[in-house]
Write a protein that holds these residues in place. Structure first.
Motif, PDB file in Angstrom:
ATOM      1  N   LEU A 191      -6.362  -0.159   8.104  1.00 42.11           N
ATOM      2  CA  LEU A 191      -5.019   0.362   7.808  1.00 42.11           C
ATOM      3  C   LEU A 191      -4.994   1.658   8.606  1.00 42.11           C
ATOM      4  CD1 LEU A 191      -5.347  -0.175   3.998  1.00 42.11           C
ATOM      5  CD2 LEU A 191      -4.149  -1.566   5.655  1.00 42.11           C
ATOM      6  N   ALA A 248      -3.898   8.693   0.189  1.00 42.08           N
ATOM      7  CA  ALA A 248      -4.525   7.604   0.606  1.00 42.08           C
ATOM      8  C   ALA A 248      -5.649   6.795  -0.291  1.00 42.08           C
ATOM      9  CB  ALA A 248      -4.617   7.399   2.081  1.00 42.08           C
ATOM     10  N   HIS A 292      -5.613   3.302  -2.966  1.00 44.38           N
ATOM     11  CA  HIS A 292      -6.478   2.212  -2.803  1.00 44.38           C
ATOM     12  C   HIS A 292      -6.773   2.139  -4.455  1.00 44.38           C
ATOM     13  CE1 HIS A 292      -6.971   0.929   1.241  1.00 44.38           C
ATOM     14  NE2 HIS A 292      -7.448   2.121   1.620  1.00 44.38           N
ATOM     15  N   VAL A 345       2.574   2.609   7.336  1.00 43.98           N
ATOM     16  CA  VAL A 345       1.144   2.055   7.360  1.00 43.98           C
ATOM     17  C   VAL A 345       1.053   1.078   8.166  1.00 43.98           C
ATOM     18  CG1 VAL A 345      -0.536   0.752   6.006  1.00 43.98           C
ATOM     19  CG2 VAL A 345       0.698   2.536   4.822  1.00 43.98           C
ATOM     20  N   VAL A 403      -2.847   4.908   8.360  1.00 43.56           N
ATOM     21  CA  VAL A 403      -1.764   5.703   7.407  1.00 43.56           C
ATOM     22  C   VAL A 403      -1.250   7.111   8.246  1.00 43.56           C
ATOM     23  CG1 VAL A 403      -1.131   6.744   5.134  1.00 43.56           C
ATOM     24  CG2 VAL A 403      -3.063   4.774   5.436  1.00 43.56           C
ATOM     25  N   SER A 433      -5.662  -3.956  -2.136  1.00 40.46           N
ATOM     26  CA  SER A 433      -7.045  -3.354  -2.248  1.00 40.46           C
ATOM     27  C   SER A 433      -7.853  -3.538  -3.364  1.00 40.46           C
ATOM     28  CB  SER A 433      -6.758  -1.571  -2.172  1.00 40.46           C
ATOM     29  OG  SER A 433      -5.971  -1.243  -1.189  1.00 40.46           O
ATOM     30  N   THR A 461      -9.808   2.658   6.446  1.00 40.28           N
ATOM     31  CA  THR A 461      -8.400   3.198   6.311  1.00 40.28           C
ATOM     32  C   THR A 461      -8.648   4.454   7.215  1.00 40.28           C
ATOM     33  OG1 THR A 461      -8.147   2.645   4.263  1.00 40.28           O
ATOM     34  CG2 THR A 461      -6.801   4.363   4.640  1.00 40.28           C
ATOM     35  N   TYR A 463       0.850  -1.125  -0.040  1.00 39.09           N
ATOM     36  CA  TYR A 463       0.031  -0.108  -0.168  1.00 39.09           C
ATOM     37  C   TYR A 463       1.020   1.182  -0.033  1.00 39.09           C
ATOM     38  CZ  TYR A 463      -3.778   3.166   1.230  1.00 39.09           C
ATOM     39  OH  TYR A 463      -4.780   3.960   1.458  1.00 39.09           O
TER      40      TYR A 463
END
Length: 142
Positions: free
Chosen positions: A102, A118, A122, A82, A104, A128, A139, A59
């Motif tokens: 998640l 972010a 995804h 992350v 971040v 994702s 997230t 990610y």
């Protein structure tokens, strides 16, 4: 959907959750053990840990790539982290399912700037994309 892989690897597991796993080039060999919460010894790694580690790392890479494709996005700070938390449990309709949270953290960026990155990540991240519609992913941008 058609994909032309630019990289492939093969992992072989023996013994299931209480066995071992290794990759074809020998770069990774792990003993596996079910977590204590699932009745195991907890003295080894488990598939959820491996998934969490892979998702978190991939990610970040996806977010970095997103900023090269969309110049309106700020650069991903070098100290970005992350934290991926993967949970496993029974599904209401039978079997087991996963849940991913998640977290971040992008020091030096505003919340709005970090959220834009972010969100863009995804759309690119293969993890994702793979779980979209199948796994509850939340997230949080800190």
């Amino acid at each position: 959907m058609s994909i032309n892989p630019v990289y492939s690897t093969t992992a072989t597991a023996t013994g299931g959750r209480d066995g071992q796993v290794n990759v074809d080039d020998g770069a990774l060999e792990l003993g596996l053990a079910s977590p204590k919460e699932m009745g195991g010894s907890g003295k080894g790694n488990n598939p959820e840990q491996l998934f969490a580690a892979g998702y978190a790392a991939c990610y970040i890479g996806a977010m970095k790539f997103a900023t090269t494709q969309d110049k309106s996005l700020k650069s991903v700070p070098a100290d970005t982290t992350v934290e991926a938390t993967v949970g496993i449990g029974p599904r209401d309709d039978g079997g087991f399912g996963l849940k991913v949270d998640l977290k971040v953290t992008m020091p030096g960026l505003s919340g709005e700037e970090a959220k834009a990155i972010a969100d863009a990540g995804h759309k690119i991240c293969p993890y994702s994309n793979a779980v979209d519609g199948n796994v509850d992913v939340s997230t949080t941008v800190a």
